[in-house]
Scaffold this active site. Structure first.
Site, PDB file in Angstrom:
ATOM      1  N   ASN A 200     -39.528 -47.920  19.898  1.00 27.75           N
ATOM      2  CA  ASN A 200     -39.887 -46.587  20.379  1.00 27.75           C
ATOM      3  C   ASN A 200     -41.183 -46.610  21.199  1.00 27.75           C
ATOM      4  O   ASN A 200     -41.145 -46.596  22.418  1.00 27.75           O
ATOM      5  CB  ASN A 200     -40.001 -45.626  19.180  1.00 27.75           C
ATOM      6  N   ASP A 201     -42.334 -46.657  20.521  1.00 24.13           N
ATOM      7  CA  ASP A 201     -43.612 -46.631  21.256  1.00 24.13           C
ATOM      8  C   ASP A 201     -43.696 -47.733  22.299  1.00 24.13           C
ATOM      9  O   ASP A 201     -44.241 -47.520  23.392  1.00 24.13           O
ATOM     10  CB  ASP A 201     -44.785 -46.785  20.276  1.00 24.13           C
ATOM     11  N   VAL A 202     -43.161 -48.918  21.986  1.00 23.59           N
ATOM     12  CA  VAL A 202     -43.327 -50.074  22.876  1.00 23.59           C
ATOM     13  C   VAL A 202     -42.461 -49.988  24.132  1.00 23.59           C
ATOM     14  O   VAL A 202     -42.566 -50.851  25.013  1.00 23.59           O
ATOM     15  CB  VAL A 202     -43.049 -51.390  22.128  1.00 23.59           C
ATOM     16  N   TYR A 240     -44.440 -44.336  15.749  1.00 27.09           N
ATOM     17  CA  TYR A 240     -45.622 -44.383  14.879  1.00 27.09           C
ATOM     18  C   TYR A 240     -46.811 -43.645  15.486  1.00 27.09           C
ATOM     19  O   TYR A 240     -47.599 -43.029  14.773  1.00 27.09           O
ATOM     20  CB  TYR A 240     -45.981 -45.847  14.621  1.00 27.09           C
ATOM     21  N   ALA A 241     -46.922 -43.656  16.816  1.00 24.79           N
ATOM     22  CA  ALA A 241     -48.061 -43.018  17.480  1.00 24.79           C
ATOM     23  C   ALA A 241     -47.918 -41.502  17.579  1.00 24.79           C
ATOM     24  O   ALA A 241     -48.870 -40.814  17.959  1.00 24.79           O
ATOM     25  CB  ALA A 241     -48.240 -43.602  18.883  1.00 24.79           C
TER      26      ALA A 241
END
Length: 346
Positions: A200-202, A240-241
């Site tokens: 996701n974030d990456v 997560y962010a």
């Protein structure tokens, strides 16, 4: 509100249209949440629940809605107008018009069969689903068809450095197929299909686009550069962010939400040119046909009492005209219909 909640105890179907916090049982169940103690409309008391909301993200209060996970709930996600249109068409015995002739399975098969270069991008969701073996199998099938397959490994994907490398090594994915950030991004410039598995974030373009976010400036894997993107993530919630992933809204992206193993099984079948067994889902194996699962009217067929719960999502979709037509159609069939209006909805 007390009157409608009393009515809901003996209601056959409640239909939620763009309402979230005001029907969230967490207000009763979860003490450490902002909505705990707030009176809600007890849509969950009805025998069946249809939810015409845009997605399953938390409402304004930021609290996950436990209603969505109940067995008696059917989610009709997307534009509320389309969700209501599907219900109305089903009640009339008609087929809701489809924007595309191709089925999702056909679309997947087409994207994979025409691809020459494929990048698979694993993330923490792959670890949670323990889907590394299915990832390996998908890579092998595609390679067996003459496609160039590479795995894009972000250095902070997962919960420790090298997490993805370890998981893929466990199932014997060759090390020389694993590519780090700069190398895989150069390859993605000319890639036909990127397959995201639990990342996701990456892969979130917000790291480039949105300055006031926690991930701004973080190097990402540029999955968004591929011609097509297939996302095998559990849902569309932020990572997560806590930053919404703008990738999900792109036209080139196809979302395969739910357990990564199930999504990868679907991709494997599409890559092989096979069809998934219709009875493979839990609901179908319980005796329902696939056609019945796609027909929300089955929950309304024998209903005598129906409650409709509008919310802010109805206003955003400007779906009040469709709500009125649904009410009129149900009433014409002798159904008692009540509209439940929460004092702070909207």
């Amino acid at each position: 509100m007390d009157d409608i909640n009393a009515f809901l105890e003996d209601t056959d179907v409640s239909i939620i249209i763009g309402a979230n916090d005001v029907v969230n049982p967490a207000a009763i169940e979860l003490e450490d949440t902002p909505i705990y103690g707030m009176p809600i409309i007890r849509a969950d008391s009805a025998k069946q629940v249809l939810v015409c909301n845009f997605d399953t993200k938390p409402g304004y209060a930021g609290v996950d809605n436990s209603l969505y996970a109940m067995d008696k709930v059917e989610l009709l996600l997307g534009d509320a107008k389309e969700g209501i249109a599907k219900i109305v068409a089903a009640l009339k015995g008609e087929k809701a018009s489809e924007p595309e002739a191709a089925t999702p399975d056909d679309d997947l098969a087409g994207k994979l069969s025409s691809a020459k270069k494929v990048v698979i991008i694993p993330g923490y969701g792959m670890a949670l689903a323990q889907a590394q073996l299915q990832v390996k199998q998908l890579g092998e099938v595609l390679q067996g068809q003459g496609k160039e397959v590479r795995f894009g490994i972000h250095p902070v994907a997962g919960r420790m450095p090298g997490h993805m490398n370890v998981l893929l090594a466990e199932v014997d994915v060759p090390y020389d197929q694993l590519y780090e950030l700069d190398d895989i991004n150069a390859f993605l410039d000319d890639t036909d299909v990127a397959i995201i598995v639990g990342a996701n974030d990456v892969v979130n373009p917000s790291a480039i686009e949105l300055e006031d976010t926690p991930i701004y400036g973080m190097p990402i894997i540029r999955a968004d550069k591929a011609t097509h993107v297939l996302v095998c993530n559990y849902d569309t919630k932020p990572g997560y962010a806590g930053v919404d992933n703008s990738l999900y809204a792109m036209d080139k992206v196809q979302l395969l939400l739910g357990d990564a193993k199930d999504s990868l099984a679907k991709l494997l079948e599409a890559a092989k040119g096979e069809k998934l067994e219709k009875d493979s889902s839990p609901k179908a194996s319980a005796g329902q046909t696939e056609e019945a699962q796609d027909d929300p009217s089955r929950r309304l067929k024998d209903a005598k009492r129906v409650v409709i719960v509008p919310g802010y999502g109805m206003a955003l979709a400007q779906a009040q005209g469709q709500v009125k037509r649904l009410v009129e159609l149900l009433q014409s069939r002798g159904v008692r219909v009540e509209i439940a209006v929460h004092p702070v909805a909207g």
